[in-house]
Scaffold this motif. Structure first.
Motif, PDB file in Angstrom:
ATOM      1  N   HIS A 243     -23.444   2.840  -9.306  1.00  0.00           N
ATOM      2  CA  HIS A 243     -23.154   3.207 -10.718  1.00  0.00           C
ATOM      3  C   HIS A 243     -22.068   4.363 -10.872  1.00  0.00           C
ATOM      4  O   HIS A 243     -21.845   4.664 -11.850  1.00  0.00           O
ATOM      5  N   MET A 244     -21.493   4.645  -9.885  1.00  0.00           N
ATOM      6  CA  MET A 244     -20.254   5.877  -9.802  1.00  0.00           C
ATOM      7  C   MET A 244     -18.958   5.162  -9.965  1.00  0.00           C
ATOM      8  O   MET A 244     -18.677   4.117  -9.165  1.00  0.00           O
ATOM      9  N   MET A 245     -18.147   5.721 -10.735  1.00  0.00           N
ATOM     10  CA  MET A 245     -16.824   5.537 -10.618  1.00  0.00           C
ATOM     11  C   MET A 245     -15.977   6.705 -10.605  1.00  0.00           C
ATOM     12  O   MET A 245     -16.100   7.726 -11.172  1.00  0.00           O
ATOM     13  N   PHE A 246     -15.172   6.579  -9.781  1.00  0.00           N
ATOM     14  CA  PHE A 246     -14.200   7.779  -9.765  1.00  0.00           C
ATOM     15  C   PHE A 246     -12.772   7.636  -9.074  1.00  0.00           C
ATOM     16  O   PHE A 246     -12.499   6.400  -8.814  1.00  0.00           O
ATOM     17  N   ALA A 247     -11.999   8.506  -9.356  1.00  0.00           N
ATOM     18  CA  ALA A 247     -10.471   8.416  -9.123  1.00  0.00           C
ATOM     19  C   ALA A 247     -10.087   8.503  -7.637  1.00  0.00           C
ATOM     20  O   ALA A 247     -10.543   9.507  -6.932  1.00  0.00           O
ATOM     21  N   LYS A 248      -9.398   7.507  -7.152  1.00  0.00           N
ATOM     22  CA  LYS A 248      -8.751   7.688  -5.752  1.00  0.00           C
ATOM     23  C   LYS A 248      -7.219   8.435  -6.084  1.00  0.00           C
ATOM     24  O   LYS A 248      -6.383   7.475  -6.210  1.00  0.00           O
ATOM     25  N   LYS A 249      -7.340   9.809  -5.765  1.00  0.00           N
ATOM     26  CA  LYS A 249      -5.897  10.244  -6.238  1.00  0.00           C
ATOM     27  C   LYS A 249      -4.762   9.959  -5.108  1.00  0.00           C
ATOM     28  O   LYS A 249      -4.899   9.811  -4.342  1.00  0.00           O
ATOM     29  N   LYS A 250      -3.523   9.640  -6.080  1.00  0.00           N
ATOM     30  CA  LYS A 250      -2.430   9.428  -5.281  1.00  0.00           C
ATOM     31  C   LYS A 250      -1.449   9.954  -5.987  1.00  0.00           C
ATOM     32  O   LYS A 250      -1.100  10.573  -7.006  1.00  0.00           O
ATOM     33  N   ASN A 251      -0.146  10.013  -5.281  1.00  0.00           N
ATOM     34  CA  ASN A 251       1.081  10.310  -5.801  1.00  0.00           C
ATOM     35  C   ASN A 251       1.576   9.381  -6.767  1.00  0.00           C
ATOM     36  O   ASN A 251       1.267   8.154  -7.020  1.00  0.00           O
TER      37      ASN A 251
ATOM     38  N   SER B   2       0.810  -1.239  -0.101  1.00  0.00           N
ATOM     39  CA  SER B   2      -0.042   0.071  -0.074  1.00  0.00           C
ATOM     40  C   SER B   2       0.837   1.260   0.132  1.00  0.00           C
ATOM     41  O   SER B   2       0.488   2.318  -0.827  1.00  0.00           O
ATOM     42  N   PHE B   3       1.836   1.223   0.649  1.00  0.00           N
ATOM     43  CA  PHE B   3       2.618   2.468   0.935  1.00  0.00           C
ATOM     44  C   PHE B   3       3.399   2.687  -0.582  1.00  0.00           C
ATOM     45  O   PHE B   3       3.485   4.096  -0.709  1.00  0.00           O
ATOM     46  N   TRP B   4       3.818   1.838  -1.459  1.00  0.00           N
ATOM     47  CA  TRP B   4       4.445   2.002  -2.445  1.00  0.00           C
ATOM     48  C   TRP B   4       3.494   2.112  -3.692  1.00  0.00           C
ATOM     49  O   TRP B   4       3.917   1.877  -4.965  1.00  0.00           O
ATOM     50  N   ASP B   5       2.196   2.104  -3.382  1.00  0.00           N
ATOM     51  CA  ASP B   5       1.191   1.803  -4.501  1.00  0.00           C
ATOM     52  C   ASP B   5       1.458   2.827  -5.738  1.00  0.00           C
ATOM     53  O   ASP B   5       1.562   2.551  -6.799  1.00  0.00           O
ATOM     54  N   CYS B   6       1.571   3.984  -5.109  1.00  0.00           N
ATOM     55  CA  CYS B   6       1.880   5.173  -6.228  1.00  0.00           C
ATOM     56  C   CYS B   6       0.886   5.141  -7.480  1.00  0.00           C
ATOM     57  O   CYS B   6       1.539   5.279  -8.545  1.00  0.00           O
ATOM     58  N   ASN B   7      -0.253   4.773  -7.407  1.00  0.00           N
ATOM     59  CA  ASN B   7      -0.897   4.351  -8.589  1.00  0.00           C
ATOM     60  C   ASN B   7      -2.165   5.733  -8.985  1.00  0.00           C
ATOM     61  O   ASN B   7      -2.949   5.623  -7.946  1.00  0.00           O
ATOM     62  N   PRO B   8      -1.807   6.766  -9.880  1.00  0.00           N
ATOM     63  CA  PRO B   8      -2.698   7.738  -9.827  1.00  0.00           C
ATOM     64  C   PRO B   8      -4.039   7.285 -10.643  1.00  0.00           C
ATOM     65  O   PRO B   8      -4.834   8.210 -10.554  1.00  0.00           O
ATOM     66  N   TYR B   9      -3.884   6.389 -11.087  1.00  0.00           N
ATOM     67  CA  TYR B   9      -5.234   5.760 -11.721  1.00  0.00           C
ATOM     68  C   TYR B   9      -6.324   5.050 -10.785  1.00  0.00           C
ATOM     69  O   TYR B   9      -7.497   4.409 -11.338  1.00  0.00           O
ATOM     70  N   ALA B  10      -5.843   4.681  -9.618  1.00  0.00           N
ATOM     71  CA  ALA B  10      -6.700   3.800  -8.748  1.00  0.00           C
ATOM     72  C   ALA B  10      -7.977   4.474  -8.748  1.00  0.00           C
ATOM     73  O   ALA B  10      -8.664   5.639  -8.578  1.00  0.00           O
ATOM     74  N   THR B  11      -8.923   3.564  -9.204  1.00  0.00           N
ATOM     75  CA  THR B  11     -10.368   3.895  -9.382  1.00  0.00           C
ATOM     76  C   THR B  11     -11.329   3.264  -8.052  1.00  0.00           C
ATOM     77  O   THR B  11     -11.060   2.043  -7.871  1.00  0.00           O
ATOM     78  N   VAL B  12     -12.352   3.876  -7.778  1.00  0.00           N
ATOM     79  CA  VAL B  12     -13.271   3.244  -6.805  1.00  0.00           C
ATOM     80  C   VAL B  12     -14.711   3.247  -7.565  1.00  0.00           C
ATOM     81  O   VAL B  12     -15.195   4.102  -8.096  1.00  0.00           O
ATOM     82  N   ILE B  13     -15.347   2.163  -7.322  1.00  0.00           N
ATOM     83  CA  ILE B  13     -16.627   1.789  -7.918  1.00  0.00           C
ATOM     84  C   ILE B  13     -17.512   1.949  -6.795  1.00  0.00           C
ATOM     85  O   ILE B  13     -17.502   1.040  -5.969  1.00  0.00           O
TER      86      ILE B  13
ATOM     87  N   PRO C  98      -5.454  -8.978  -7.065  1.00  0.00           N
ATOM     88  CA  PRO C  98      -4.546  -8.473  -6.690  1.00  0.00           C
ATOM     89  C   PRO C  98      -4.639  -7.694  -5.497  1.00  0.00           C
ATOM     90  O   PRO C  98      -5.952  -7.115  -5.630  1.00  0.00           O
ATOM     91  N   GLN C  99      -3.950  -7.269  -4.649  1.00  0.00           N
ATOM     92  CA  GLN C  99      -4.427  -6.456  -3.490  1.00  0.00           C
ATOM     93  C   GLN C  99      -4.101  -4.999  -4.067  1.00  0.00           C
ATOM     94  O   GLN C  99      -5.295  -4.142  -3.682  1.00  0.00           O
ATOM     95  N   LEU C 100      -3.263  -4.534  -5.178  1.00  0.00           N
ATOM     96  CA  LEU C 100      -3.266  -3.283  -5.689  1.00  0.00           C
ATOM     97  C   LEU C 100      -3.993  -3.511  -7.100  1.00  0.00           C
ATOM     98  O   LEU C 100      -4.041  -4.571  -7.637  1.00  0.00           O
ATOM     99  N   GLN C 101      -4.611  -2.239  -7.469  1.00  0.00           N
ATOM    100  CA  GLN C 101      -5.152  -2.138  -8.626  1.00  0.00           C
ATOM    101  C   GLN C 101      -4.282  -2.241  -9.636  1.00  0.00           C
ATOM    102  O   GLN C 101      -3.167  -1.665  -9.587  1.00  0.00           O
ATOM    103  N   THR C 102      -4.339  -3.151 -10.856  1.00  0.00           N
ATOM    104  CA  THR C 102      -3.071  -3.181 -11.919  1.00  0.00           C
ATOM    105  C   THR C 102      -3.151  -2.019 -12.714  1.00  0.00           C
ATOM    106  O   THR C 102      -4.130  -1.502 -13.211  1.00  0.00           O
ATOM    107  N   PRO C 103      -1.837  -1.338 -12.767  1.00  0.00           N
ATOM    108  CA  PRO C 103      -1.898  -0.111 -13.723  1.00  0.00           C
ATOM    109  C   PRO C 103      -2.044  -0.452 -15.166  1.00  0.00           C
ATOM    110  O   PRO C 103      -1.748  -1.539 -15.588  1.00  0.00           O
TER     111      PRO C 103
END
Length: 456
Positions: free
Chosen positions: A277-285, A263-274, A353-358
């Motif tokens: 019917h809504m999908m939005f970005a979970k903003k990260k470094n 989680s600490f090194w995820d650094c995925n700016p594309y991570a999405t939350v559903i 996977p634990q992290l969303q795949t980029p």
């Protein structure tokens, strides 16, 4: 009495008009604040990691070239970076405040590279008002020189083929090839920056100069190296999930170490939350932002001055920029399928996977390349046993982590991709080698410190 008061007023006016304005004071904290502002705007705008590396590097180079003018300590990068020619000369007697000019150039180039120009303009304008109020003539002279440098860097920057890459045809997914990368859930995004290899490197002679060894051949044979690597990702992911469930059942607030590292090194700016019917970005470094922040942490710990802070940010951002060009060159050459896609097809269709795949191919691991390169560069400056506390992810709800060295942090960042379930081990191991080679090359090739300073 009135004549006396009038005379005193005239004398005070003359004294005030003759009073010399103090020079505008610019510190390392001011530069770090400007970089932080750029970072937060990129988080807001959701920049991809490769493009973020471009946003960091050009403003840093502009600032560095200004502080290198007439410097007894720093060498210009002209002739050292591909196609970079000398910026306009600065007369030492011109009255230009070089620190001020450097930060102005940094802000102006950053504004051109960010999407939300209004956000950087608001920050910039507040500083311009402050500086003009402190010393108008010095501010205007410094601004005038900074803009000349900005124009020079812009002309160089515009030839890096970034704009041309925006016009290339959309990346085609090989839907009939099981060995090739496929878009992954939950948002099934298109491939990110498939043509990044065409971007002009700064130090490398080509995007393929540090091409890693080839990945294992694709295979569904259970005795093959490829299958065994996928099975390792699968088994480890299940093990981490079991640990998480056990702690949840025990009502423990503690998070398993491997899960915390992922989680600490995820650094995925594309991570999405559903949600429904809504999908939005979970903003990260991005990985870039994480390592730029680590450089800031080191600068603040050692209380580096303005010039040294600019130098460290510039060298680090150059390494990051080169790393993404090299890594993306390999990603879209080998085009390796992600563990999530492979495991769902050939091992367990319900596995996640634990992290969303980029949204880009698997090989090699970008975080492994970028982190290792950054660690090599920062170690060359601060030494091998530089212990620090990394608070980069606190704004995103994650606790700080302690490290005994930059290399330890890079190793943890690399293995986090296996723990997170988004990379096979070979991409990590070979990505580390790739990043180390790039970092060593950047450090050895760029002569930014003058010889008399290097000997100290």
């Amino acid at each position: 009495m009135n004549a006396k008061i009038f005379l005193i007023g005239i004398i005070m006016m003359l004294f005030t008009s003759c009073k010399k304005e103090a020079p505008i004071k610019i510190t390392a904290d001011d530069f770090c604040a400007a970089v932080d502002t750029v970072t937060w705007i990129m988080v807001h705008d959701i920049f991809s990691p490769p493009v973020a590396s471009r946003v960091y590097v050009y403003p840093n180079i502009a600032a560095y070239e200004i502080i290198a003018q007439n410097s007894k300590e720093y060498e210009s990068l002209q002739g050292q970076l591909n196609d970079l020619t000398p910026i306009p000369k600065l007369d030492p007697k011109s009255g230009v405040n070089q620190r001020l000019a450097a930060i102005i150039a940094h802000l102006e180039i950053s504004k051109q590279l960010l999407f939300s120009e209004d956000m950087i303009e608001k920050y910039r304008d507040s500083l311009y008002i402050k500086w003009e109020d402190e010393n108008k003539s010095e501010f205007l002279m410094s601004k005038d020189y900074a803009f000349k440098v900005v124009d020079h860097i812009n002309k160089w920057m515009d030839k890096d083929r970034y704009k041309q890459s925006r016009t290339f045809a959309k990346y085609s997914v090989y839907s009939d090839r099981q060995d090739r990368w496929q878009p992954t859930p939950p948002s099934y995004m298109d491939a990110v920056e498939p043509n990044w290899k065409v971007i002009r490197p700064l130090v490398m002679d080509s995007s393929s100069q540090f091409k890693p060894v080839a990945p294992y051949p694709f295979s569904t044979d259970k005795n093959s190296s490829f299958y065994k690597e996928a099975k390792e990702v699968y088994d480890l992911g299940n093990s981490i999930t079991q640990e998480l469930l056990a702690m949840e059942n025990a009502k423990s607030d503690k998070i398993p170490e491997k899960s915390a590292i992922a989680s600490f090194w995820d650094c995925n700016p594309y991570a999405t939350v559903i949600q429904g019917h809504m999908m939005f970005a979970k903003k990260k470094n991005t990985p870039d932002a994480h390592w730029i922040n680590i450089a800031k942490i080191a600068c603040k710990m050692t209380k580096t001055d303005f010039e040294t802070t600019v130098y460290i940010n510039t060298l680090t951002s150059i390494g990051i920029f080169e790393s993404f060009i090299s890594c993306w060159d390999e990603k879209f050459r080998s085009n390796v399928v992600r563990p999530e896609t492979y495991i769902n097809k050939f091992i367990d269709e319900g596995w996640m996977p634990q992290l969303q795949t980029p949204p880009f191919p698997e090989y090699s691991s970008g975080h492994s390349v970028v982190s290792t390169c950054s660690a090599v560069i920062l170690t060359s400056i601060f030494g091998d046993n530089f212990a620090y506390i990394d608070d980069s992810e606190i704004p995103f709800g994650l606790p700080e982590r302690s490290f005994t060295s930059f290399n330890q942090a890079a190793s943890e960042a690399s293995i986090s991709r296996l723990y997170g379930g988004i990379h096979y081990r070979a991409a990590i191991v070979n990505g580390i080698d790739q990043g180390r080679n790039i970092g060593n090359y950047v450090v050895s090739k760029l002569k930014m410190k003058k010889k008399n300073e290097q000997k100290k």
